[in-house]
Design a protein around this motif. Structure first.
Motif, PDB file in Angstrom:
ATOM      1  N   VAL A 104     -76.886 -44.608 -16.537  1.00 13.43           N
ATOM      2  CA  VAL A 104     -75.716 -44.753 -15.681  1.00 13.43           C
ATOM      3  C   VAL A 104     -75.280 -43.388 -15.160  1.00 13.43           C
ATOM      4  O   VAL A 104     -74.976 -43.231 -13.967  1.00 13.43           O
ATOM      5  CB  VAL A 104     -74.584 -45.442 -16.476  1.00 13.43           C
ATOM      6  CG1 VAL A 104     -73.302 -45.457 -15.667  1.00 13.43           C
ATOM      7  CG2 VAL A 104     -74.992 -46.858 -16.845  1.00 13.43           C
ATOM      8  N   LEU A 126     -74.993 -42.407 -11.223  1.00 16.65           N
ATOM      9  CA  LEU A 126     -73.722 -41.983 -10.618  1.00 16.65           C
ATOM     10  C   LEU A 126     -73.876 -40.617  -9.955  1.00 16.65           C
ATOM     11  O   LEU A 126     -73.416 -40.408  -8.830  1.00 16.65           O
ATOM     12  CB  LEU A 126     -72.620 -41.925 -11.689  1.00 16.65           C
ATOM     13  CG  LEU A 126     -72.162 -43.281 -12.225  1.00 16.65           C
ATOM     14  CD1 LEU A 126     -71.137 -43.102 -13.336  1.00 16.65           C
ATOM     15  CD2 LEU A 126     -71.581 -44.137 -11.096  1.00 16.65           C
ATOM     16  N   MET A 182     -74.787 -52.397 -12.632  1.00 15.96           N
ATOM     17  CA  MET A 182     -73.476 -51.782 -12.807  1.00 15.96           C
ATOM     18  C   MET A 182     -72.408 -52.461 -11.973  1.00 15.96           C
ATOM     19  O   MET A 182     -71.276 -52.633 -12.388  1.00 15.96           O
ATOM     20  CB  MET A 182     -73.542 -50.294 -12.378  1.00 15.96           C
ATOM     21  CG  MET A 182     -74.175 -49.373 -13.385  1.00 15.96           C
ATOM     22  SD  MET A 182     -74.824 -47.868 -12.601  1.00 15.96           S
ATOM     23  CE  MET A 182     -73.359 -47.150 -11.903  1.00 15.96           C
ATOM     24  N   PRO A 196     -68.875 -52.805 -17.681  1.00 16.68           N
ATOM     25  CA  PRO A 196     -68.094 -51.837 -16.904  1.00 16.68           C
ATOM     26  C   PRO A 196     -67.573 -50.700 -17.781  1.00 16.68           C
ATOM     27  O   PRO A 196     -67.450 -49.569 -17.310  1.00 16.68           O
ATOM     28  CB  PRO A 196     -66.942 -52.670 -16.362  1.00 16.68           C
ATOM     29  CG  PRO A 196     -67.420 -54.074 -16.407  1.00 16.68           C
ATOM     30  CD  PRO A 196     -68.411 -54.180 -17.503  1.00 16.68           C
ATOM     31  N   THR A 204     -70.054 -47.949 -17.755  1.00 15.34           N
ATOM     32  CA  THR A 204     -70.044 -47.232 -16.487  1.00 15.34           C
ATOM     33  C   THR A 204     -68.853 -46.278 -16.436  1.00 15.34           C
ATOM     34  O   THR A 204     -68.988 -45.103 -16.073  1.00 15.34           O
ATOM     35  CB  THR A 204     -69.946 -48.239 -15.324  1.00 15.34           C
ATOM     36  OG1 THR A 204     -70.936 -49.237 -15.536  1.00 15.34           O
ATOM     37  CG2 THR A 204     -70.180 -47.569 -13.996  1.00 15.34           C
ATOM     38  N   SER A 244     -69.226 -43.319 -18.860  1.00 14.64           N
ATOM     39  CA  SER A 244     -70.227 -42.364 -18.358  1.00 14.64           C
ATOM     40  C   SER A 244     -69.655 -41.556 -17.203  1.00 14.64           C
ATOM     41  O   SER A 244     -69.892 -40.351 -17.098  1.00 14.64           O
ATOM     42  CB  SER A 244     -71.475 -43.074 -17.862  1.00 14.64           C
ATOM     43  OG  SER A 244     -72.062 -43.790 -18.886  1.00 14.64           O
TER      44      SER A 244
END
Ligand SMILES: O=c1ccn([C@@H]2O[C@H](COP(=O)(O)OP(=O)(O)O[C@H]3O[C@H](CO)[C@@H](O)[C@H](O)[C@H]3O)[C@@H](O)[C@H]2O)c(=O)[nH]1
Ligand SMILES: [Mn+2]
Length: 755
Positions: free
Chosen positions: A673, A677, A721, A732, A735, A738
């Motif tokens: 993740v 991102l 995600m 979530p 996510t 992270s």
């Protein structure tokens, strides 16, 4: 003796096997090597000459620039090692119909390992046992041993039930020429075309056997339920004495029937070695060494078939196929084993986790076969017993020396000398032999011996197969052959969810790196003992976790962070060096694409393999490598967590649909993740910054394309995600945490990179 006679006879007749070099792959491979090598040379020249530029002429700070160069070098080094596999791929064909009469064939001991009845369902394990018993081989020359590291009474009970069922199953398979000799596989696929469905007698028989099989399963299932209740919360697997039982031994009725119907059954033996919490048990390698000793005093066959409990025989002829090599006098004296591929019955069309290990069994092993043969691949191989003992068994070797290597059992030492004369286990000596077997399976037996170090399977690494093949066999001049017939000879259960696949990958990476960073590193230990190409092939496998995880982590973060700060790391589009990078990238991808397409894969399979390669590199290969390093420093203990073979319906469904099942630990999800991102941020901000604000897009082109490529290839993670709502999505919360972590951590890294 008999095997020798068979060999003599063979000398003058038609060949039992032929091999041919795969000419077209050889030409294509070597041309691709030449092209890629040239482009890499240009790349290195570009980087090195840049390095010598006057420091104020350089556009980028040194650290990130050095990092990407190091990553490029590591991947290039890995590619260089991999040439070994592409150099001379060969394939083989056998002619078992030319084998001598049954009475001249050598004996075979089959070793099956199981470790945990909750992860490895008893019915499945018994199917492996039954399929091995039903191999097309003289039953008096076939001996099946099951090692139960779980020490579970339910497994022993399962064996007794399996033996009873085998008394119907084996004659049925023989009489009607059944190919699918694993009963579960046979009965779950009514259209497998096995047997003559026009024959009324066959149809009646099949129904009868099917009923018996259902009853067998019911009895085992009921026993499991009872066992589960009684053993709730108790684990006996680490503390119990050794148990050895010859199954069906006291069954007089069966013995009579055997005689009357001339219906012989292979010997079937259950072995649970002694376990004590104070003694290291060395996982599967330890179990196999116990089986080597116990079988040594019971049947002592010169050849051994190794099977994992999750890998059943899918065809009766593998033993005879393997003998086409083993009894060929031209190669027999140096041949250690015949390896069949691992193939799996539970692979979906997309195979998103590359559960079938396509790369290894469809490409690499052919290449190694053109050198000195494939690596021991854990299961599905017919091994010469003598090769594992690693002492030549002439008479007259000093007894104390033998005891130092093999331990104190005289009975076992005697078996070393009778190597080619299997002595069939018989009733007269049964109780003394059983006593001796229990002693041979006790934990103290190996102390003050060389088991695991110089004799048998090696203990040093969690991938006992790779390391044993390397140090014990190929480094000592033995060779092996690879046989991949059209009909899969063995079929197993592979990991088909992300969690199991990454846990398994961590264990493999850890075991391989354990070897790579020890004194047995194939690049150092190999060359004096084997050819350079062979050492390179071993090194490629042993080092790939390290050679993947470091560069891939780098490519996933450094160019992106630099993009965010407007630091260019690659030549601009208008530069004459730009095509070099494009070429290296495309040439690497096309090499893989060629290998996938030429082994009946598709573009989708290619994409999936690229994706799982990236995912593994930044997760399990990193953790596995770290684990091996910590182990070396004495900071971590080795542990073999067996993979789970119990299928979960929801997981199977997701795998079948080609959708990732992200139900795995945060440890694996967080890096994925975070990287995604970062790449989204880098791509969006970088693209806006260099096209609209700064207008330096041609300097930043490679660094904008890289995150774009990563995001497109790994869209499945973004989907997990953001888009997906099912149970298999990425929670979530992961996510968010992270994102938070990287929000704090990445600015710090950026500061370091800029200086
Ligand atoms: O302490 C142990 C641990 C495992 N096993 C057995 O070893 C086999 C392999 O274990 P599994 O959990 O299926 O691991 P995989 O990752 O699927 O196995 C691959 O990797 C192993 C090395 O890590 C090789 O030994 C195997 O042959 C190879 O198929 C199974 O039959 C287990 O029952 C034991 O007998 N004792
Ligand atoms: Mn397995």
């Amino acid at each position: 003796m008999r095997a020798n006679k068979a060999m003599e006879k063979q000398q003058n007749s038609l060949p039992l096997h032929v091999s041919h070099v795969k000419k077209s792959s050889l030409i294509i491979n070597r041309s691709l090597v030449l092209l890629h090598f040239t482009s890499l040379a240009f790349l290195v020249y570009y980087r090195v000459s840049y390095f010598f530029q006057v420091s104020n002429a350089r556009a980028a700070p040194l650290l990130p620039w050095l990092l990407v160069f190091a990553a490029e070098l590591l991947l290039s080094f890995q590619w260089l090692l991999g040439i070994a596999y592409r150099w001379r791929p060969i394939s083989r064909t056998v002619f078992p119909e030319r084998l001598p009469e049954a009475d001249q064939l050598p004996g075979i001991d089959v070793f099956i390992c199981t470790a945990d009845p909750t992860k490895e369902p008893t019915v499945e394990v018994m199917n492996t046992v039954l399929s091995a018993m039903a191999l097309d081989y003289p039953p008096e020359k076939l001996h099946v041993y099951l090692s139960d590291d779980g020490g579970a009474s339910i497994t022993l009970l399962g064996m007794r039930e399996a033996w009873k069922f085998a008394r119907s199953w084996l004659p049925f398979c023989k009489r009607f020429g059944i190919k699918t000799i694993c009963p579960e596989a046979y009965f779950s696929d009514p259209e497998n075309g096995d047997g003559d469905s026009g024959n009324a007698e066959f149809i009646v028989e099949r129904e009868k056997i099917k009923e018996k099989y259902t009853e067998f399963k019911e009895r085992v299932t009921r026993a499991i339920e009872k066992w589960g209740l009684e053993n709730e919360g108790i684990s006996r697997s680490r503390d119990h004495p050794s148990v050895v039982e010859v199954i069906g031994e006291n069954d007089n009725e069966a013995a009579n029937e055997e005689q009357q119907m001339n219906n012989k059954m292979p010997l079937l033996v259950y072995v649970a070695r002694e376990k004590r919490p104070s003694h290291p048990h060395n996982f599967k390698a330890g179990a196999l060494n116990v089986l080597l000793r116990v079988s040594g005093v019971m049947s002592n066959s010169p050849y051994i078939l190794m099977l994992d409990c999750d890998m059943y025989c899918n065809d009766p002829t593998s033993a005879r196929q393997a003998m086409c090599f083993h009894i060929d006098p031209k190669i027999s004296s140096s041949l250690a084993f015949v390896q069949f591929p691992q193939k799996f019955h539970n692979i979906s069309q997309d195979d998103i986790y590359d559960s079938q290990l396509r790369y290894i069994f469809w490409s690499l092993w052919y290449g190694m076969d053109g050198l000195k043969g494939p690596i021991v691949s854990g299961t599905n191989f017919y091994m010469k017993r003598e090769a594992l003992y690693s002492v030549s068994m002439q008479e007259g070797i000093d007894l104390t020396e033998l005891k130092n290597s093999f331990g104190p059992s005289n009975e076992f030492l005697k078996s070393l000398r009778r190597n080619s004369k299997p002595s069939r286990y018989d009733n007269d000596s049964s109780s003394t032999l059983l006593q001796e077997s229990k002693f041979l399976a006790s934990c103290a037996y190996e102390s003050n011996s060389k088991w695991g170090e110089k004799v048998g399977f090696m203990y040093h690494s969690l991938v006992e197969d790779y390391f044993t093949g390397f140090k014990q066999l190929h480094c000592k001049g033995w060779r092996s052959v690879y046989l991949n017939p059209e009909r899969p000879q063995f079929l197993g259960t592979s990991t088909t969810n992300l969690n199991d696949s990454l846990v398994q990958g961590t264990r493999w990476s850890s075991g391989l790196v354990q070897v790579a960073i020890s004194k047995y590193c194939p690049l150092i230990y190999g060359p004096p003992r084997m050819s350079l190409l062979e050492s390179m092939a071993y090194a490629d496998l042993g080092m790939f976790p390290l050679l993947n995880c470091l560069p891939l982590w780098c490519f996933a973060t450094v160019p992106q962070l630099c993009l965010l700060h407007g630091i260019p790391l690659y030549p601009e589009v208008s530069s004459s060096s730009f095509p070099i990078f494009v070429f290296v990238f495309l040439s690497a991808l096309s090499k893989h694409l060629y290998e996938v397409l030429s082994t009946s894969g598709s573009i989708k399979i290619w994409r999936n393999e690229q994706r799982i390669w990236m995912i593994r590199a930044v997760t399990c290969q990193l953790y596995g490598s770290l684990n091996a390093i910590m182990h070396k420093l004495g900071l971590a203990e080795a542990s073999f967590s067996a993979t789970n073979k119990v299928a979960d319906d929801e997981q199977v469904k997701l795998y079948g649909m080609g959708k990732f099942d992200f139900r795995t630990s945060k440890m694996f999800l967080a890096p994925l993740v975070t990287i995604i991102l970062l790449n989204i941020a880098a791509f969006v901000c970088g693209a806006i910054r260099s096209t609209i604000i700064k207008g330096d897009w041609d300097k930043m082109f490679v660094q904008i394309s890289l995150p774009f490529y990563i995001l497109v290839m790994n869209y499945a993670i973004i989907e997990g995600m953001i888009v997906r709502k099912d149970n298999g999505r990425i929670p979530p919360s992961v996510t968010l945490s992270s994102a938070l972590l990287s929000g704090i951590f990445l600015p710090l890294v950026s500061i370091i990179l800029r200086h």
